[in-house]
Motif scaffolding. Sequence first.
Motif, PDB file in Angstrom:
ATOM      1  N   ALA A 275      16.253   6.194  -9.997  1.00 54.92           N
ATOM      2  CA  ALA A 275      15.421   6.317  -8.789  1.00 54.92           C
ATOM      3  C   ALA A 275      14.176   5.425  -8.889  1.00 54.92           C
ATOM      4  O   ALA A 275      13.753   4.830  -7.885  1.00 54.92           O
ATOM      5  CB  ALA A 275      15.020   7.782  -8.581  1.00 54.92           C
ATOM      6  N   LEU A 276      13.616   5.323 -10.094  1.00 55.56           N
ATOM      7  CA  LEU A 276      12.442   4.453 -10.279  1.00 55.56           C
ATOM      8  C   LEU A 276      12.811   2.987 -10.059  1.00 55.56           C
ATOM      9  O   LEU A 276      12.083   2.239  -9.394  1.00 55.56           O
ATOM     10  CB  LEU A 276      11.870   4.645 -11.690  1.00 55.56           C
ATOM     11  CG  LEU A 276      10.622   3.824 -12.017  1.00 55.56           C
ATOM     12  CD1 LEU A 276       9.432   4.265 -11.173  1.00 55.56           C
ATOM     13  CD2 LEU A 276      10.280   3.931 -13.509  1.00 55.56           C
ATOM     14  N   GLN A 277      13.950   2.591 -10.607  1.00 54.05           N
ATOM     15  CA  GLN A 277      14.431   1.215 -10.427  1.00 54.05           C
ATOM     16  C   GLN A 277      14.600   0.909  -8.932  1.00 54.05           C
ATOM     17  O   GLN A 277      14.145  -0.117  -8.432  1.00 54.05           O
ATOM     18  CB  GLN A 277      15.767   1.068 -11.181  1.00 54.05           C
ATOM     19  CG  GLN A 277      16.519  -0.240 -10.954  1.00 54.05           C
ATOM     20  CD  GLN A 277      15.878  -1.440 -11.646  1.00 54.05           C
ATOM     21  OE1 GLN A 277      15.240  -1.302 -12.680  1.00 54.05           O
ATOM     22  NE2 GLN A 277      16.041  -2.614 -11.055  1.00 54.05           N
ATOM     23  N   ARG A 278      15.238   1.844  -8.201  1.00 51.76           N
ATOM     24  CA  ARG A 278      15.458   1.665  -6.756  1.00 51.76           C
ATOM     25  C   ARG A 278      14.109   1.616  -6.023  1.00 51.76           C
ATOM     26  O   ARG A 278      13.907   0.792  -5.129  1.00 51.76           O
ATOM     27  CB  ARG A 278      16.329   2.801  -6.196  1.00 51.76           C
ATOM     28  CG  ARG A 278      17.737   2.832  -6.705  1.00 51.76           C
ATOM     29  CD  ARG A 278      18.557   1.640  -6.221  1.00 51.76           C
ATOM     30  NE  ARG A 278      18.694   1.626  -4.774  1.00 51.76           N
ATOM     31  CZ  ARG A 278      18.581   0.524  -4.016  1.00 51.76           C
ATOM     32  NH1 ARG A 278      18.320  -0.650  -4.561  1.00 51.76           N
ATOM     33  NH2 ARG A 278      18.731   0.606  -2.711  1.00 51.76           N
ATOM     34  N   ALA A 279      13.188   2.499  -6.390  1.00 51.24           N
ATOM     35  CA  ALA A 279      11.867   2.523  -5.743  1.00 51.24           C
ATOM     36  C   ALA A 279      11.178   1.166  -5.908  1.00 51.24           C
ATOM     37  O   ALA A 279      10.581   0.641  -4.955  1.00 51.24           O
ATOM     38  CB  ALA A 279      11.008   3.634  -6.352  1.00 51.24           C
ATOM     39  N   CYS A 280      11.276   0.601  -7.109  1.00 51.86           N
ATOM     40  CA  CYS A 280      10.610  -0.677  -7.388  1.00 51.86           C
ATOM     41  C   CYS A 280      11.300  -1.822  -6.654  1.00 51.86           C
ATOM     42  O   CYS A 280      10.641  -2.708  -6.093  1.00 51.86           O
ATOM     43  CB  CYS A 280      10.582  -0.938  -8.895  1.00 51.86           C
ATOM     44  SG  CYS A 280       9.549   0.227  -9.811  1.00 51.86           S
ATOM     45  N   GLU A 281      12.631  -1.835  -6.645  1.00 52.27           N
ATOM     46  CA  GLU A 281      13.361  -2.895  -5.932  1.00 52.27           C
ATOM     47  C   GLU A 281      12.991  -2.891  -4.453  1.00 52.27           C
ATOM     48  O   GLU A 281      12.749  -3.940  -3.851  1.00 52.27           O
ATOM     49  CB  GLU A 281      14.881  -2.674  -6.057  1.00 52.27           C
ATOM     50  CG  GLU A 281      15.444  -2.963  -7.436  1.00 52.27           C
ATOM     51  CD  GLU A 281      16.896  -2.480  -7.587  1.00 52.27           C
ATOM     52  OE1 GLU A 281      17.457  -1.882  -6.631  1.00 52.27           O
ATOM     53  OE2 GLU A 281      17.448  -2.694  -8.681  1.00 52.27           O
ATOM     54  N   ILE A 282      12.945  -1.696  -3.868  1.00 52.85           N
ATOM     55  CA  ILE A 282      12.682  -1.602  -2.428  1.00 52.85           C
ATOM     56  C   ILE A 282      11.225  -1.965  -2.132  1.00 52.85           C
ATOM     57  O   ILE A 282      10.929  -2.631  -1.132  1.00 52.85           O
ATOM     58  CB  ILE A 282      13.061  -0.188  -1.900  1.00 52.85           C
ATOM     59  CG1 ILE A 282      14.565   0.036  -2.074  1.00 52.85           C
ATOM     60  CG2 ILE A 282      12.673  -0.044  -0.419  1.00 52.85           C
ATOM     61  CD1 ILE A 282      15.002   1.482  -1.930  1.00 52.85           C
ATOM     62  N   GLN A 283      10.323  -1.559  -3.015  1.00 55.20           N
ATOM     63  CA  GLN A 283       8.914  -1.959  -2.820  1.00 55.20           C
ATOM     64  C   GLN A 283       8.772  -3.485  -2.853  1.00 55.20           C
ATOM     65  O   GLN A 283       8.059  -4.071  -2.033  1.00 55.20           O
ATOM     66  CB  GLN A 283       8.019  -1.331  -3.891  1.00 55.20           C
ATOM     67  CG  GLN A 283       6.555  -1.778  -3.746  1.00 55.20           C
ATOM     68  CD  GLN A 283       5.602  -0.968  -4.605  1.00 55.20           C
ATOM     69  OE1 GLN A 283       5.697   0.247  -4.677  1.00 55.20           O
ATOM     70  NE2 GLN A 283       4.667  -1.645  -5.251  1.00 55.20           N
ATOM     71  N   MET A 284       9.463  -4.121  -3.801  1.00 53.35           N
ATOM     72  CA  MET A 284       9.423  -5.594  -3.881  1.00 53.35           C
ATOM     73  C   MET A 284       9.900  -6.225  -2.577  1.00 53.35           C
ATOM     74  O   MET A 284       9.287  -7.158  -2.060  1.00 53.35           O
ATOM     75  CB  MET A 284      10.356  -6.081  -4.992  1.00 53.35           C
ATOM     76  CG  MET A 284       9.700  -6.324  -6.311  1.00 53.35           C
ATOM     77  SD  MET A 284      10.954  -6.798  -7.534  1.00 53.35           S
ATOM     78  CE  MET A 284      11.392  -8.421  -7.003  1.00 53.35           C
ATOM     79  N   ALA A 285      11.022  -5.708  -2.075  1.00 55.92           N
ATOM     80  CA  ALA A 285      11.586  -6.262  -0.834  1.00 55.92           C
ATOM     81  C   ALA A 285      10.634  -6.019   0.332  1.00 55.92           C
ATOM     82  O   ALA A 285      10.387  -6.913   1.153  1.00 55.92           O
ATOM     83  CB  ALA A 285      12.949  -5.623  -0.553  1.00 55.92           C
ATOM     84  N   THR A 286      10.074  -4.824   0.415  1.00 60.67           N
ATOM     85  CA  THR A 286       9.201  -4.471   1.538  1.00 60.67           C
ATOM     86  C   THR A 286       7.943  -5.341   1.538  1.00 60.67           C
ATOM     87  O   THR A 286       7.554  -5.894   2.576  1.00 60.67           O
ATOM     88  CB  THR A 286       8.788  -2.985   1.452  1.00 60.67           C
ATOM     89  OG1 THR A 286       9.950  -2.196   1.267  1.00 60.67           O
ATOM     90  CG2 THR A 286       8.082  -2.541   2.719  1.00 60.67           C
ATOM     91  N   MET A 287       7.335  -5.468   0.349  1.00 63.37           N
ATOM     92  CA  MET A 287       6.075  -6.219   0.284  1.00 63.37           C
ATOM     93  C   MET A 287       6.287  -7.711   0.526  1.00 63.37           C
ATOM     94  O   MET A 287       5.367  -8.408   0.949  1.00 63.37           O
ATOM     95  CB  MET A 287       5.373  -5.963  -1.044  1.00 63.37           C
ATOM     96  CG  MET A 287       4.900  -4.516  -1.129  1.00 63.37           C
ATOM     97  SD  MET A 287       4.022  -4.142  -2.642  1.00 63.37           S
ATOM     98  CE  MET A 287       2.372  -4.633  -2.206  1.00 63.37           C
TER      99      MET A 287
END
Length: 254
Positions: free
Chosen positions: A192-204
């Motif tokens: 879940a942490l990995q997914r949270a970070c991947e999605i934050q990268m994409a969003t930002m």
Amino acid sequence: MATQLKRNSKYSEAEWTARQELAACYRIFAMMGWDEMIFNHITVKVPDEDGAFLINPYGLHFSEVSASNLIKIDIDGNKVDEDNPWHVNKAGFVQHSLFHRVLPDAHAIIHTHTTATVAVCALEGGLQPVNFYACNFAGQLAYHDFEGVTVREEEGERLVENLGDKRILMLKNHGPVVMGKTLTEAFIKYWALQRACEIQMATMSMGQPITVPQEVIAVHQRDLFMASIPGQAGKAEFDAMVRKVDKIDTSWRD
Ligand SMILES: [Zn+2]
């Protein structure tokens, strides 16, 4: 794991089960692309042997780890199973040994250098509550300033102090340390942490993210907790990933 597993008489049943589960976990990480050449570690306590731990052999890729080539070490990283021909990256075990030593509930510890997690560890403000998975972790992460490669014992006191009562430490500019009471719990938290970070990268990369309000985060975390099966955290997910690994290669079991 669902299917029972060929026993190796050299090890106790508890150790062999722990070896197979950890080897499977390394293969899952390789399959997901969460590996870092021959570096990084996932470690677990040997359940029926006080002060004994299992770690990956230094020099092998995560995709080459198997139940019998995992190395049993003591808390200082010294090899216990002498007939294992592989060596241990003792420097890489320093922070694992610290947390295994001081936290009785840190049964399993995962440390990676994936692009998404290191990127968030290198970002001012770290993980932000701007996506579903990130909201799982709001208020649950600890941070530790970068002091260079984590091999000096004197950094230990600050690592433990910064961790506090959290069980995920974001090493700034470096990468996350995720701890679990079981390996499957550490695995699902890491996922879940990995997914949270991947999605934050994409969003930002697209623009200004929408911050989730505190009261919504509270509801989200309360209801997530209610939905989980006590004592079974991550087990169904882990088993599903093991079945996927088995379609690639079953040699982790040996
Ligand atoms: Zn590292």
